[in-house]
Structure formats: structure tokens, C-alpha cells
Design a protein around this motif. Structure first.
Motif, short mmCIF file in Angstrom:
data_model
loop_
_atom_site.label_atom_id
_atom_site.label_comp_id
_atom_site.label_asym_id
_atom_site.label_seq_id
_atom_site.Cartn_x
_atom_site.Cartn_y
_atom_site.Cartn_z
N ALA A 143 0.84 -1.21 0.00
CA ALA A 143 0.00 0.00 0.00
C ALA A 143 0.88 1.26 0.00
O ALA A 143 0.57 2.24 -0.69
CB ALA A 143 -0.93 -0.01 1.21
N ARG A 144 1.98 1.22 0.74
CA ARG A 144 2.90 2.38 0.71
C ARG A 144 3.48 2.54 -0.69
O ARG A 144 3.59 3.64 -1.22
CB ARG A 144 4.03 2.19 1.75
CG ARG A 144 3.53 2.03 3.18
CD ARG A 144 4.64 2.19 4.19
NE ARG A 144 5.80 1.35 3.97
CZ ARG A 144 5.99 0.14 4.52
NH1 ARG A 144 5.08 -0.40 5.30
NH2 ARG A 144 7.10 -0.54 4.27
N GLY A 145 3.85 1.40 -1.28
CA GLY A 145 4.38 1.44 -2.65
C GLY A 145 3.35 1.98 -3.63
O GLY A 145 3.66 2.75 -4.54
N ALA A 146 2.07 1.59 -3.41
CA ALA A 146 1.02 2.01 -4.35
C ALA A 146 0.78 3.53 -4.28
O ALA A 146 0.55 4.17 -5.30
CB ALA A 146 -0.27 1.25 -4.04
N VAL A 147 0.84 4.10 -3.07
CA VAL A 147 0.68 5.56 -2.94
C VAL A 147 1.79 6.26 -3.74
O VAL A 147 1.55 7.21 -4.50
CB VAL A 147 0.74 5.99 -1.45
CG1 VAL A 147 0.88 7.51 -1.33
CG2 VAL A 147 -0.48 5.51 -0.69
N LEU A 148 3.01 5.75 -3.60
CA LEU A 148 4.14 6.37 -4.31
C LEU A 148 4.02 6.16 -5.82
O LEU A 148 4.36 7.05 -6.60
CB LEU A 148 5.46 5.83 -3.75
CG LEU A 148 5.75 6.29 -2.32
CD1 LEU A 148 6.78 5.40 -1.63
CD2 LEU A 148 6.22 7.75 -2.30
N ASP A 149 3.53 5.00 -6.22
CA ASP A 149 3.30 4.76 -7.66
C ASP A 149 2.30 5.76 -8.22
O ASP A 149 2.48 6.30 -9.31
CB ASP A 149 2.74 3.35 -7.89
CG ASP A 149 3.83 2.28 -7.83
OD1 ASP A 149 5.01 2.62 -8.04
OD2 ASP A 149 3.49 1.11 -7.57
N ARG A 150 1.22 6.00 -7.45
CA ARG A 150 0.21 6.95 -7.93
C ARG A 150 0.77 8.36 -8.00
O ARG A 150 0.48 9.13 -8.90
CB ARG A 150 -1.03 6.91 -7.03
CG ARG A 150 -1.97 5.74 -7.37
CD ARG A 150 -3.36 5.94 -6.79
NE ARG A 150 -3.38 5.83 -5.34
CZ ARG A 150 -3.42 4.67 -4.67
NH1 ARG A 150 -3.45 3.54 -5.33
NH2 ARG A 150 -3.44 4.66 -3.36
N LEU A 151 1.63 8.68 -7.02
CA LEU A 151 2.27 10.00 -7.04
C LEU A 151 3.11 10.16 -8.32
O LEU A 151 3.08 11.21 -8.98
CB LEU A 151 3.15 10.17 -5.80
CG LEU A 151 4.01 11.43 -5.75
CD1 LEU A 151 3.14 12.68 -5.73
CD2 LEU A 151 4.91 11.42 -4.51
N LEU A 206 -0.72 16.62 -4.57
CA LEU A 206 -0.64 15.36 -5.32
C LEU A 206 -0.70 14.14 -4.39
O LEU A 206 -1.34 13.14 -4.71
CB LEU A 206 0.65 15.29 -6.15
CG LEU A 206 0.86 16.34 -7.24
CD1 LEU A 206 2.03 15.95 -8.12
CD2 LEU A 206 -0.38 16.54 -8.09
N LEU A 207 -0.04 14.25 -3.24
CA LEU A 207 -0.03 13.09 -2.33
C LEU A 207 -1.40 12.84 -1.72
O LEU A 207 -1.79 11.69 -1.47
CB LEU A 207 1.03 13.27 -1.24
CG LEU A 207 2.40 12.70 -1.60
CD1 LEU A 207 3.45 13.09 -0.57
CD2 LEU A 207 2.37 11.18 -1.77
N ALA A 208 -2.15 13.92 -1.50
CA ALA A 208 -3.52 13.74 -1.00
C ALA A 208 -4.33 12.98 -2.06
O ALA A 208 -5.04 12.02 -1.75
CB ALA A 208 -4.15 15.09 -0.70
N GLU A 209 -4.15 13.39 -3.31
CA GLU A 209 -4.87 12.73 -4.41
C GLU A 209 -4.41 11.27 -4.56
O GLU A 209 -5.18 10.40 -4.96
CB GLU A 209 -4.60 13.51 -5.70
CG GLU A 209 -5.63 13.28 -6.76
CD GLU A 209 -5.34 14.12 -8.01
OE1 GLU A 209 -4.74 15.22 -7.90
OE2 GLU A 209 -5.71 13.65 -9.11
N ALA A 210 -3.13 11.03 -4.24
CA ALA A 210 -2.58 9.68 -4.38
C ALA A 210 -3.03 8.75 -3.26
O ALA A 210 -2.72 7.56 -3.27
CB ALA A 210 -1.06 9.74 -4.43
N GLY A 211 -3.71 9.29 -2.25
CA GLY A 211 -4.26 8.43 -1.21
C GLY A 211 -3.43 8.34 0.06
O GLY A 211 -3.65 7.44 0.87
N LEU A 212 -2.51 9.27 0.28
CA LEU A 212 -1.74 9.24 1.54
C LEU A 212 -2.69 9.61 2.69
O LEU A 212 -3.44 10.58 2.59
CB LEU A 212 -0.59 10.26 1.46
CG LEU A 212 0.40 10.20 2.62
CD1 LEU A 212 1.25 8.94 2.54
CD2 LEU A 212 1.30 11.44 2.65
#
Ligand code: NAP
Length: 476
Positions: A59-67, A187-193
Motif C-alpha cells: 500500500a505504501r508502494g502504491a501511494v508512491l506509484d500513484r504519485l 498530489l499526495l492527498a490525491e494519491a491516497g496518503l
């Protein structure tokens, strides 16, 4: 702009106008956080700690991928922001955004690879029948304080590994370059952090920075900036972990057997990219006497061909330094070198905050352009009679971030690798070389600790040991 605390955009009690370093035009109204607002950001990061630590690696990786994906989509906007707030020539700003994307990509990978090791417990008598292993646990709240010169990528070198390792962050960007940090928060808010995992507070280093540094709930300070501020932070941090990425007066040695023509453009780029305001900017060049005249001639010619002007202009190579005060300081240092016997071949003057690219020869090592960090478009070229002499000059410095040597002599190169007192030696390249996964950091007054995502993850985690006793009689 508004403060970004606990996943919400909040009006600050005060604000200040942000002006372009190039032409003084107002580009934004930026919040100035009070101590109470910083306190609330630390509260939010403290509350979010458990959720971040419990978030699985995928899940941490996925947030960074979305970013990464969002940054790709909005990369031109990101470059325009950096160019406006820092007066970074737009082509150089685009390079920074491309590197930032790389940095977060590496962070997304490392998030999935954070692991410990198993230990051969029975290597010691009394350790039989035991399984020992280590895990890497997040520290909790990390205070990140960043400089103006790479406002997006140096933030990425802190935020990327902090998220990858399950930490929360309170970020204080440099006062001149807050826009790219707020852009990242969006962007990080949008990425789901999760809310509270990243908080961005702007305001003076002394108030906001100091409050972060002195709070016991903040477990680590990751700082990039000047040695003066870094040393002050270290002294106030108590038992916190501290990594310091500080300044330098980086140097290059050019040996007699090198084809000058093939390296000169790269050297000019190393000296003048972003007006020399790069921590590994090429500031001192020591050239073997057999190729000295030819190197100087070609270097000066290439320097004079640089386009000076508006950072928004596609053709611009060199624009304004970060403030008029810095422009004055840089020109004063050049005068001091001239008065001590240096020859100025080009540049040496300024127009407002724009300092002309300046090349000095035969510089006295005691003058500021040699022994301090210029952080402006000034380079010195001195003559040496051997690699050995070059190494001595490079090491005659308070700093030790990176150094370079161009040579075709393998023994000279390996000697330099062994003897140069720096964090990184670049053989057949300028000291300015950096890609974002390599270990990066300095010795002496250039700092302590390493960045480069994998290495930053080590700094941002605590090693915990677990030992399982498999003896049936637990007393054994
Ligand atoms: P700086 O003046 O040291 O500022 C860096 C950050 O520290 C800014 O956010 C600043 O806030 C904050 N700050 C100032 N005083 C503080 C205090 N008392 N307590 C806590 N924080 C405080 O550096 P800069 O001029 O932005 O950047 C240039 C320097 O960074 C150069 O020396 C360069 O070599 C170094 N650098 C090193 C690396 C590396 O990786 N080794 C990379 C890039 C840059 P304000 O902006 O509000 O003052």
C-alpha cells in the motif's frame, strides 16, 4: 497558499508575499506559520504515526506509484512552479522534475523491499537453537527541512523514503520555494496518503524550523542546507537522529592525457547549471600544466556562449541567483580574489540579481572563492604539475561532498579514489554527477548521513532484533 495540516488546507495567522528572484514580481501569497500552527502539524503527524506504521508495504508502494503517475501528468506545471519560485531556467527545472519522478519511483520500489536479515545465533556458544532476525521499524515523526535550490527533488529525497518506510512527516521548505512543496502535498492527498502523514508548514527557519527541531515527538531531523544552519540544528537536536546534507566547494582534477575538447562542455555545465547554486557545483578546477592553456581557452569560450536571462525563456542557461544580497556577496568575493592576484577572464559583474558567469585563474587558496562555498556562477581554474598535487588541493578544504578526476591513468585514478576526502569520487566525470539511487552525502563540514533512497530508508528506520529460543527447556 494555505498551510497543509492533518489532510486539510488551513489559513495561517499571517502571510507574506513571495517575489520572483529574477524580476521581483509577486508570484504568490504564502502562509507564515506560528509556533502554535507548527505544534498542530506535529500533533497531526504524531496521531497518524500508527496508521502509517501499520500500512502494508504494497500500500505504501502504491501511494508512491500513484504519485509518480500524477507527477508525470502534471510535469510541465511542476517545472513552471520551480522556475518561477527559484528563477531556475525552465530547461533545468524540467530536468529537476524528471529526476523527482525517478526519486519517487525508486521510493516506490524500496517500499516493497525494506527487510532485515537472519543471524547465525549459534556462532556464539550459548546461542544454540535460537533464531535471530532483524526488522526495520519506522521511527515515527520525521522533521524535514529543505533548501531552495532543488525545491522538488530534495523534498522527494526526504518525503519519498519517509513514506516508503512508514513514517510521518512535518515538512518545512525554504521560504523562497514553498510552492513546489504545497504542490506535492496536493498530489499526495490525491494519491491516497492518509491525513496527517504529510504536513507542510511554511515560515521562517528560526521559528518553524526551530520548533520542529526542539519537539521531543519528532524522532529524526533530515536537513539539507547550509553548514551554519545544519550545525546549529545538530546542537539543538538532543537524542534525535539527524542527517545533514550540507554545502561544499567541489573540485575536479584534469590530468595531462585528457582530451580537453571532449570534457569542456560538461565542465561548464557543472560550474554554471542553476547559476552554480548546486551543492556539488563545480567550483574549483585543477588542471595539469600540459593541458592548462588549452583547457582555459576552451572553457572560457564555452562560458561566454552561455545565454543569460529570464528563467522562463527556453534559451536561457543562466538566470538570477536567489537574492540580490547573494549577488552582491558573490561579486564581492570575486573582487577579493582579484585583489589577491587572481586573473578574471570573463564575467565578474552583476545586473540586479543576475551575476555574469565568471572564470578566475591562479586563485589564492585562502580567498573565499576557493575555500568557502560560493553558491553562485563562479569557477576557478588553477594549474598543477601532477595528480598528487591536485589531490592535495582538493583535500585542502573544510568540505568533502564529491570530487571528480579526468584521467586515462588507471593508477592515478585509483590513487585519487583512495586519497580524496569526500563522500563520493567520480572518475572521468565532474563532481556534479548524481543519480537519485546512489548513496549521497559528505564528510567534514559537508554533513553526516546518506541520502539515495535505499540509504535514506536505513537512516529513517530503527533496527530491531528478535530472538526466538527453540530450546524446549526455556532456561537453556
Ligand atoms: P539554508 O539557508 O541553510 O536553509 C535551508 C533550510 O533551513 C531552509 O528551509 C531554511 O528556512 C531553514 N532554516 C534556516 N534557519 C533555520 C534554523 N535556525 N532552524 C531550522 N531551520 C532553519 O540553505 P539554503 O540557502 O536554502 O540552501 C543552500 C545550501 O544548501 C548550500 O549550502 C548548499 O550547498 C546546501 N545544499 C546541500 C545539499 C546536499 O545534498 N548536500 C543539497 C542542496 C543544497 P528559510 O528558508 O525560511 O530560511
Amino acid at each position: 497558499m494555505k498551510l497543509y495540516i492533518d489532510g486539510s488546507w488551513e489559513e495561517a495567522h499571517d502571510s507574506v508575499q513571495l517575489a520572483s528572484p529574477y524580476d521581483g514580481r509577486v508570484i504568490a501569497e504564502v502562509p507564515v506559520a506560528s509556533e502554535a500552527e507548527v505544534e498542530r502539524a506535529i500533533d497531526a503527524a504524531t496521531r497518524a504515526r500508527k496508521a502509517m506504521a501499520a500500512m502494508p508495504a504494497h500500500a505504501r508502494g502504491a501511494v508512491l506509484d500513484r504519485l509518480v503517475q500524477l507527477l508525470e501528468e502534471r510535469k510541465e506545471e511542476a517545472a513552471q512552479l520551480i522556475s518561477a519560485e527559484a528563477a531556475k531556467p525552465i530547461r533545468t527545472a524540467r530536468e529537476e522534475v524528471a529526476r523527482t519522478i525517478q526519486t519517487y519511483r525508486f521510493a516506490a520500489q524500496e517500499a516493497r523491499q525494506l527487510h532485515g536479515e537472519t543471524l547465525p545465533m549459534d556462532a556464539a556458544p550459548g546461542g544454540e537453537n535460537r533464531i535471530g532476525y532483524t526488522v526495520r521499524e519506522p521511527l515515527g515523526v520525521i522533521g524535514a527541512i529543505t533548501p531552495f535550490n532543488f525545491p522538488m527533488n530534495l523534498v522527494a529525497h526526504k518525503v519519498g523514503p519517509a513514506i516508503a518506510s512508514g513514517n510521518t512527516i512535518v515538512l518545512k521548505p525554504a521560504s523562497q520555494t514553498p510552492l513546489s512543496a504545497y504542490f506535492l502535498a496536493e498530489l499526495l492527498a490525491e494519491a491516497g496518503l492518509p491525513a496527517g502523514a504529510l504536513n507542510v508548514v511554511t515560515g521562517s527557519g528560526k521559528v518553524v524550523g526551530d520548533r520542529i527541531v526542539q519537539d521531543d515527538r519528532v524522532k529524526m531531523i533530515t536537513f539539507t542546507g547550509s553548514p551554519e544552519v545544519g550545525i546549529g540544528i545538530r546542537n539543538k537536536s538532543g537524542l534525535k537522529k539527524v542527517t545533514l546534507e550540507l554545502g561544499s566547494n567541489s573540485a575536479l582534477i584534469v590530468d595531462k592525457d585528457v582530451s580537453v575538447e571532449s570534457i569542456v562542455n560538461r565542465c561548464v555545465k557543472g560550474a554554471f547549471a542553476f547559476q552554480g547554486q548546486v551543492c556539488i557545483s563545480l567550483q574549483r578546477i585543477y588542471v595539469h600544466e600540459e593541458v592548462y592553456e588549452s583547457f582555459v581557452e576552451q572553457f572560457v569560450k564555452a562560458t561566454q556562449a552561455l545565454q543569460i536571462g529570464d528563467p522562463a525563456n527556453e534559451a536561457t542557461d543562466v538566470s538570477a541567483v536567489i537574492s540580490e544580497g547573494d549577488a552582491t556577496r558573490v561579486v564581492d568575493w570575486v573582487r577579493e580574489a582579484e585583489q589577491s592576484g587572481a586573473t578574471m577572464t570573463c564575467g565578474g559583474n552583476r545586473d540586479g540579481s543576475v551575476v555574469q558567469p565568471t572564470v578566475l585563474l591562479n586563485v589564492d587558496p585562502k580567498t573565499k572563492v576557493s575555500c568557502q562555498e560560493v553558491f553562485g556562477p563562479v569557477v576557478m581554474i588553477n594549474r598543477v604539475s601532477s595528480i598528487e598535487e591536485g589531490i592535495e588541493h582538493v583535500n585542502d578544504s573544510r568540505f568533502g561532498l564529491q570530487a571528480g578526476i579526468y584521467t586515462n591513468d588507471i593508477h592515478g585514478a585509483m590513487d585519487a579514489a583512495a586519497k580524496l576526502e569526500v563522500g563520493g569520487v567520480m572518475i572521468n566525470d565532474i563532481p556534479t554527477f548524481r543519480v537519485d539511487h546512489m548513496p549521497y552525502g559528505g564528510v567534514k563540514e559537508s554533513g553526516t548521513g546518506r541520502e539515495g533512497i535505499k540509504y535514506a530508508l536505513e537512516e529513517m528506520t530503527e533496527l530491531k532484533l528478535v530472538v526466538i529460543n527453540r530450546n524446549r527447556e526455556g532456561g537453556k
